[in-house]
Design a protein around this motif. Structure first.
Motif, mmCIF file in Angstrom:
data_model
loop_
_atom_site.group_PDB
_atom_site.id
_atom_site.type_symbol
_atom_site.label_atom_id
_atom_site.label_comp_id
_atom_site.label_asym_id
_atom_site.label_seq_id
_atom_site.Cartn_x
_atom_site.Cartn_y
_atom_site.Cartn_z
ATOM 1 N N ARG A 101 -28.176 -35.504 9.727
ATOM 2 C CA ARG A 101 -28.595 -35.024 8.399
ATOM 3 C C ARG A 101 -30.044 -34.551 8.390
ATOM 4 N NH1 ARG A 101 -25.289 -39.161 6.117
ATOM 5 N NH2 ARG A 101 -27.000 -40.619 6.197
ATOM 6 N N HIS A 124 -28.078 -40.289 10.404
ATOM 7 C CA HIS A 124 -29.313 -39.766 9.804
ATOM 8 C C HIS A 124 -29.848 -38.589 10.617
ATOM 9 C CE1 HIS A 124 -29.283 -43.406 7.351
ATOM 10 N NE2 HIS A 124 -30.220 -42.855 6.620
ATOM 11 N N GLU A 138 -32.644 -36.514 8.850
ATOM 12 C CA GLU A 138 -33.464 -37.522 8.173
ATOM 13 C C GLU A 138 -34.057 -38.513 9.183
ATOM 14 O OE1 GLU A 138 -30.427 -37.547 4.327
ATOM 15 O OE2 GLU A 138 -30.621 -39.332 5.577
ATOM 16 N N PHE A 165 -34.983 -42.289 10.516
ATOM 17 C CA PHE A 165 -34.316 -43.591 10.413
ATOM 18 C C PHE A 165 -34.938 -44.544 11.419
ATOM 19 C CE2 PHE A 165 -31.033 -46.789 11.267
ATOM 20 C CZ PHE A 165 -30.655 -47.121 9.976
ATOM 21 N N ASP A 196 -20.555 -48.476 9.997
ATOM 22 C CA ASP A 196 -21.578 -48.218 8.983
ATOM 23 C C ASP A 196 -22.007 -49.475 8.238
ATOM 24 O OD1 ASP A 196 -19.433 -48.746 7.307
ATOM 25 O OD2 ASP A 196 -18.984 -46.633 6.975
ATOM 26 N N HIS A 214 -34.819 -35.059 16.632
ATOM 27 C CA HIS A 214 -34.432 -36.174 15.749
ATOM 28 C C HIS A 214 -35.645 -37.032 15.376
ATOM 29 C CE1 HIS A 214 -34.998 -39.663 18.378
ATOM 30 N NE2 HIS A 214 -34.675 -38.858 19.374
ATOM 31 N N VAL A 251 -35.408 -40.576 14.892
ATOM 32 C CA VAL A 251 -34.880 -41.936 14.947
ATOM 33 C C VAL A 251 -35.818 -42.792 15.786
ATOM 34 C CG1 VAL A 251 -32.943 -43.388 15.663
ATOM 35 C CG2 VAL A 251 -32.506 -41.129 14.674
#
Ligand SMILES: NC(=O)c1ccc[n+]([C@@H]2O[C@H](COP(=O)([O-])OP(=O)(O)OC[C@H]3O[C@@H](n4cnc5c(N)ncnc54)[C@H](O)[C@@H]3O)[C@@H](O)[C@H]2O)c1
Length: 322
Positions: A207, A204, A209, A211, A191, A268, A270
């Protein structure tokens, strides 16, 4: 969480314990103490603080709580020696260090921790006549000498200094060691650092989200468990020299990694900047495998799948790091 470390467990009779793992609260350190402890090897975890958050991600909170843990600073030679004497340490895996951004932000601290800290470990190994010492160098040494088109960092300069120091400790005092240069590590507990973007992207994604990964193109994919397994294999026999090895894993593009993620999690968000990483991503693992013996290798497909599985479980338990 046992599924994470099950593939990497070792025969404890191959290890001369207790094993001091410096940087035990970091990514590779967490995997290393988790694999050793679950294998039944006596481990002394060492880090600046007694913070078991990352080990707990890999081995679960209950087992992480049982680890023997010493809080100390690797730049404090007396403290390090006292800890090693008190526990009767017989092998060391030295992972404590400051990564690229931290060395850039504070070069003197970077030199103290990365260079002087490694000297302290070598001195301890000399005093205790240890035959089993593995330490983390880095593929960042390929940025040296500076100005040849690769990423040149103070971090890489410090790591190269460590490789030369270890060789001189062998030549002058017969202190054996194995230097290992991990390339880009990914997985649970990765991380922080310049190349942690894909692992952060997976967290992410779980979650829900968006990224953007700050890297693109071909990189090395070195699963964190595989990295830990290589360090453990390196202390599974007495050393008789001070060799240094690349530790690469598989070479694949970030874009291919995102495609694998899409297959596992189609919704996703990402993405990648596509920025190339000027560090070779296809270094050869054959020499380290020939030297330290067999240890498991993990394909990027499997590593990404396992990491997603773990992140989903951590999310369900309310423990997925932000
Ligand atoms: N993760 C990678 O991709 C990668 C690649 C190449 C090399 N490495 C090297 O491998 C080693 C482990 O990497 P990581 O990803 O686990 O790093 P990390 O940053 O996750 O962990 C490093 C640990 O060292 C500890 N530490 C820092 N200063 C200390 C000090 N003064 N005394 C005691 N402990 C201290 C930190 O608290 C941290 O827990 C490092 O030496 C790193 O340079 C990592």
């Amino acid at each position: 969480m046992d599924f994470l470390t099950d593939p990497f467990l070792v025969d404890p009779s191959r290890i001369e314990g207790p094993v001091l793992v410096t940087g035990a609260g970091g990514c590779i350190g967490s995997w290393t103490v988790a694999v050793l402890a679950r294998s039944g090897v006596e481990v002394v975890a060492f880090d600046l603080r007694d913070d078991r958050t990352r080990p707990a991600l890999v081995m679960g909170e209950d087992l992480a709580r049982t680890l023997t843990w010493e809080a100390g600073d690797i730049t404090d030679a007396d403290g390090l020696n006292e800890i090693c004497d008190r526990h009767g340490v017989r092998s060391i895996i030295h992972l404590a260090g400051l990564q690229v951004p931290f060395c850039k932000a504070n070069p003197a601290a970077g030199a103290r921790v990365n260079v002087e800290g490694t000297i302290n470990v070598l001195e301890t190994a000399r005093r205790l006549e240890l035959k089993r010492l593995a330490y983390a160098s880095s593929s960042a040494i390929y940025g040296m000498p500076p100005g040849e088109g690769r990423l040149s960092t103070l971090y890489g300069a410090y790591k190269l200094a460590n490789e030369y120091s270890a060789k001189v400790f062998w030549l002058d005092w017969g202190v054996p060691s194995v230097g290992i240069r991990p390339n880009v590590v990914y997985g649970v507990a990765r991380d922080q650092g310049l190349t942690s973007g894909f692992s952060a992207g997976l967290a992410h994604a779980v979650r829900g989200e968006a990224f953007e990964i700050g890297l693109g193109g071909p990189i090395s994919w070195l699963y964190a468990g595989e990295a830990a397994a290589a360090f453990i294999a390196a202390i599974s026999q007495d050393g008789a020299d001070a060799p240094v090895f690349d530790l690469n894993g598989a070479c694949m593009t970030i874009e291919d990694g995102i495609e694998i993620l899409t297959g596992l999690m189609p919704d996703h968000q990402v993405t990648t900047t596509g920025t190339l990483l000027p560090i070779p991503g296809d270094l050869d693992d054959a020499p380290i495998r020939a030297h330290v013996g067999a240890y498991p290798s993990v394909t990027p497909e499997e590593g990404i799948r396992q990491t997603l599985r773990a992140f989903r479980q951590l999310q369900a338990e309310g423990r997925l790091p932000v």
